[in-house]
Design a protein around this motif. Structure first.
Motif, PDB file in Angstrom:
ATOM      1  N   HIS A   1      -7.143 -36.270 -18.214  1.00 49.69           N
ATOM      2  CA  HIS A   1      -6.092 -37.176 -17.751  1.00 49.69           C
ATOM      3  C   HIS A   1      -5.157 -37.576 -18.892  1.00 49.69           C
ATOM      4  N   TRP A   2      -5.705 -38.057 -19.992  1.00 51.18           N
ATOM      5  CA  TRP A   2      -4.829 -38.615 -21.043  1.00 51.18           C
ATOM      6  C   TRP A   2      -4.157 -37.537 -21.871  1.00 51.18           C
ATOM      7  N   MET A   3      -4.863 -36.407 -22.093  1.00 53.67           N
ATOM      8  CA  MET A   3      -4.213 -35.303 -22.829  1.00 53.67           C
ATOM      9  C   MET A   3      -3.006 -34.804 -22.042  1.00 53.67           C
ATOM     10  N   MET A   4      -3.227 -34.621 -20.721  1.00 52.82           N
ATOM     11  CA  MET A   4      -2.151 -34.073 -19.893  1.00 52.82           C
ATOM     12  C   MET A   4      -1.027 -35.085 -19.703  1.00 52.82           C
ATOM     13  N   ALA A   5      -1.374 -36.391 -19.595  1.00 55.06           N
ATOM     14  CA  ALA A   5      -0.323 -37.408 -19.439  1.00 55.06           C
ATOM     15  C   ALA A   5       0.601 -37.371 -20.667  1.00 55.06           C
ATOM     16  N   LEU A   6       0.004 -37.327 -21.869  1.00 60.39           N
ATOM     17  CA  LEU A   6       0.805 -37.278 -23.102  1.00 60.39           C
ATOM     18  C   LEU A   6       1.667 -36.023 -23.160  1.00 60.39           C
ATOM     19  N   LEU A   7       1.027 -34.902 -22.856  1.00 62.21           N
ATOM     20  CA  LEU A   7       1.716 -33.610 -22.935  1.00 62.21           C
ATOM     21  C   LEU A   7       2.888 -33.541 -21.947  1.00 62.21           C
ATOM     22  N   ILE A   8       2.652 -34.023 -20.730  1.00 62.50           N
ATOM     23  CA  ILE A   8       3.679 -33.919 -19.687  1.00 62.50           C
ATOM     24  C   ILE A   8       4.845 -34.874 -19.969  1.00 62.50           C
ATOM     25  N   ILE A   9       4.530 -36.097 -20.380  1.00 55.62           N
ATOM     26  CA  ILE A   9       5.624 -37.036 -20.691  1.00 55.62           C
ATOM     27  C   ILE A   9       6.409 -36.492 -21.888  1.00 55.62           C
ATOM     28  N   GLY A  10       5.686 -35.934 -22.875  1.00 55.48           N
ATOM     29  CA  GLY A  10       6.347 -35.318 -24.035  1.00 55.48           C
ATOM     30  C   GLY A  10       7.246 -34.161 -23.612  1.00 55.48           C
ATOM     31  N   LEU A  11       6.741 -33.308 -22.720  1.00 50.04           N
ATOM     32  CA  LEU A  11       7.529 -32.142 -22.282  1.00 50.04           C
ATOM     33  C   LEU A  11       8.760 -32.557 -21.482  1.00 50.04           C
ATOM     34  N   PHE A  12       8.619 -33.643 -20.735  1.00 58.13           N
ATOM     35  CA  PHE A  12       9.761 -34.151 -19.973  1.00 58.13           C
ATOM     36  C   PHE A  12      10.873 -34.555 -20.942  1.00 58.13           C
ATOM     37  N   LEU A  13      10.518 -35.368 -21.947  1.00 54.52           N
ATOM     38  CA  LEU A  13      11.522 -35.834 -22.913  1.00 54.52           C
ATOM     39  C   LEU A  13      12.080 -34.646 -23.703  1.00 54.52           C
ATOM     40  N   PHE A  14      11.202 -33.725 -24.069  1.00 52.48           N
ATOM     41  CA  PHE A  14      11.583 -32.518 -24.801  1.00 52.48           C
ATOM     42  C   PHE A  14      12.619 -31.724 -23.986  1.00 52.48           C
ATOM     43  N   GLY A  15      12.336 -31.551 -22.680  1.00 51.66           N
ATOM     44  CA  GLY A  15      13.245 -30.795 -21.804  1.00 51.66           C
ATOM     45  C   GLY A  15      14.625 -31.435 -21.762  1.00 51.66           C
ATOM     46  N   LYS A  16      14.646 -32.767 -21.575  1.00 50.99           N
ATOM     47  CA  LYS A  16      15.932 -33.480 -21.506  1.00 50.99           C
ATOM     48  C   LYS A  16      16.671 -33.354 -22.839  1.00 50.99           C
TER      49      LYS A  16
ATOM     50  N   ASP B   1      18.503 -23.629 -34.142  1.00 49.95           N
ATOM     51  CA  ASP B   1      17.136 -24.037 -33.770  1.00 49.95           C
ATOM     52  C   ASP B   1      16.899 -24.110 -32.259  1.00 49.95           C
ATOM     53  N   THR B   2      17.984 -24.054 -31.471  1.00 49.38           N
ATOM     54  CA  THR B   2      17.824 -24.290 -30.028  1.00 49.38           C
ATOM     55  C   THR B   2      16.896 -23.260 -29.389  1.00 49.38           C
ATOM     56  N   PHE B   3      17.055 -22.000 -29.754  1.00 49.25           N
ATOM     57  CA  PHE B   3      16.234 -20.936 -29.154  1.00 49.25           C
ATOM     58  C   PHE B   3      14.742 -21.217 -29.379  1.00 49.25           C
ATOM     59  N   ALA B   4      14.388 -21.563 -30.635  1.00 51.29           N
ATOM     60  CA  ALA B   4      12.972 -21.814 -30.965  1.00 51.29           C
ATOM     61  C   ALA B   4      12.437 -23.010 -30.172  1.00 51.29           C
ATOM     62  N   LEU B   5      13.282 -24.028 -29.970  1.00 52.84           N
ATOM     63  CA  LEU B   5      12.825 -25.204 -29.213  1.00 52.84           C
ATOM     64  C   LEU B   5      12.550 -24.828 -27.749  1.00 52.84           C
ATOM     65  N   TYR B   6      13.410 -23.990 -27.171  1.00 53.16           N
ATOM     66  CA  TYR B   6      13.179 -23.530 -25.792  1.00 53.16           C
ATOM     67  C   TYR B   6      11.859 -22.754 -25.710  1.00 53.16           C
ATOM     68  N   GLN B   7      11.598 -21.915 -26.721  1.00 51.55           N
ATOM     69  CA  GLN B   7      10.353 -21.127 -26.689  1.00 51.55           C
ATOM     70  C   GLN B   7       9.138 -22.054 -26.790  1.00 51.55           C
ATOM     71  N   LEU B   8       9.262 -23.107 -27.609  1.00 44.28           N
ATOM     72  CA  LEU B   8       8.156 -24.066 -27.750  1.00 44.28           C
ATOM     73  C   LEU B   8       7.932 -24.819 -26.436  1.00 44.28           C
ATOM     74  N   HIS B   9       9.042 -25.207 -25.772  1.00 38.68           N
ATOM     75  CA  HIS B   9       8.930 -25.891 -24.466  1.00 38.68           C
ATOM     76  C   HIS B   9       8.179 -24.985 -23.472  1.00 38.68           C
ATOM     77  N   LYS B  10       8.527 -23.698 -23.462  1.00 42.87           N
ATOM     78  CA  LYS B  10       7.866 -22.766 -22.546  1.00 42.87           C
ATOM     79  C   LYS B  10       6.367 -22.659 -22.879  1.00 42.87           C
ATOM     80  N   SER B  11       6.044 -22.540 -24.170  1.00 43.83           N
ATOM     81  CA  SER B  11       4.629 -22.395 -24.572  1.00 43.83           C
ATOM     82  C   SER B  11       3.826 -23.627 -24.152  1.00 43.83           C
ATOM     83  N   LEU B  12       4.369 -24.834 -24.431  1.00 47.46           N
ATOM     84  CA  LEU B  12       3.641 -26.055 -24.071  1.00 47.46           C
ATOM     85  C   LEU B  12       3.528 -26.181 -22.547  1.00 47.46           C
ATOM     86  N   GLY B  13       4.547 -25.701 -21.828  1.00 49.03           N
ATOM     87  CA  GLY B  13       4.501 -25.702 -20.359  1.00 49.03           C
ATOM     88  C   GLY B  13       3.361 -24.828 -19.848  1.00 49.03           C
ATOM     89  N   PHE B  14       3.116 -23.701 -20.519  1.00 53.45           N
ATOM     90  CA  PHE B  14       1.992 -22.848 -20.105  1.00 53.45           C
ATOM     91  C   PHE B  14       0.648 -23.511 -20.425  1.00 53.45           C
TER      92      PHE B  14
END
Ligand code: HEM
Ligand code: HEM
Length: 195
Positions: free
Chosen positions: A18-33, A44-57
């Protein structure tokens, strides 16, 4: 240390999920925005998009493992004093959170699969992930990508709304109802009874 859930409380595994995923998901939301507001041509934008995709997986893998764990464990009962309508809201809310935890990464995966750029997805530069087949009904690649971007954004905004309601409900349990619902998601072995 209690790893498994009981009928009255969550075990350590469910709490960590629960808490690992809550942190990760809220982080990914802010990261996406944040990343969608950057100059797409900046170095750096390309690398950030790739990191967002990796964390999403990572979220996708974790939610599948979490659902398997949930099926293999009892679900703690809600407090007996809770009215029927609130029980229904809690069950629907949790089902909605699980559905969005699955649908958001899947819509992201489908979006990058539709991209006319055909950029490969390699999770953390290690694990190559194939593109998904994109339904013909979504039109050309560019049209499908646009639609799926809109869907990914809509689902993520929907998750934010549901999480706000979820947190409000957790705080209501703790401060107004004064039951153990919040405490049992923080530590193992607590009982459901009024304080
Ligand atoms: C739970 C997991 C995820 C969350 C919470 C999340 C959240 C977000 C958010 C909030 C945005 C910004 C949307 C906007 O306002 O325009 C975004 C954009 C994006 N996400 Fe995700 N995402 C997740 C998983 C993924 C995955 C698995 C992929 C791909 C494999 C992905 C690919 C993208 C891409 C490519 C964009 C940029 C879209 C654009 O250029 O407008 N996301 N994501
Ligand atoms: C992205 C953020 C979050 C997501 C996706 C999420 C998702 C979930 C899900 C799916 C459940 C049901 C667990 C199960 O029985 O299988 C749950 C339970 C719970 N969550 Fe969250 N949660 C998030 C953030 C939070 C936050 C910030 C709080 C605290 C303020 C919180 C408090 C709780 C509590 C107290 C429960 C236990 C409910 C019960 O005992 O029936 N959650 N959460």
């Amino acid at each position: 240390m209690q790893l498994r859930n009981t009928r009255s409380g969550y075990g350590l595994v469910a709490i960590l999920f629960h808490w690992m995923m809550a942190l990760l998901i809220i982080g990914l939301f802010l990261f996406g925005k944040y990343m969608t507001g950057l100059d797409p041509m900046a170095p750096d934008t390309f690398a950030l998009y790739q990191l967002h995709k990796s964390l999403g997986f990572v979220v996708l893998a974790l939610v599948l493992a979490r659902l398997a764990w949930r099926l293999a464990n009892p679900s703690p009962a809600l407090p007996e004093t809770m009215p029927g309508i609130e029980r229904l809201a809690a069950h629907l809310g949790h089902a909605g959170l699980y559905a969005l935890m699955l649908a958001i990464p899947l819509s992201g995966w489908l979006m990058v699969s539709a991209s006319p750029w055909g950029i490969p997805t390699v999770v953390f530069d290690i694990l190559p992930v194939p593109h998904l087949p994109v339904p013909d009904a979504l039109g050309s690649k560019a049209e499908a990508e646009r639609t799926l971007k809109g869907l990914h954004e809509l689902l993520a905004n929907g998750l934010l709304l549901l999480v706000v309601l979820h947190v409000a409900a957790a705080l209501k349990h703790h401060f107004l109802n004064r039951d153990d619902v919040l405490r049992r998601m923080v530590r193992t072995g607590s009982e459901t009874h009024p304080r």
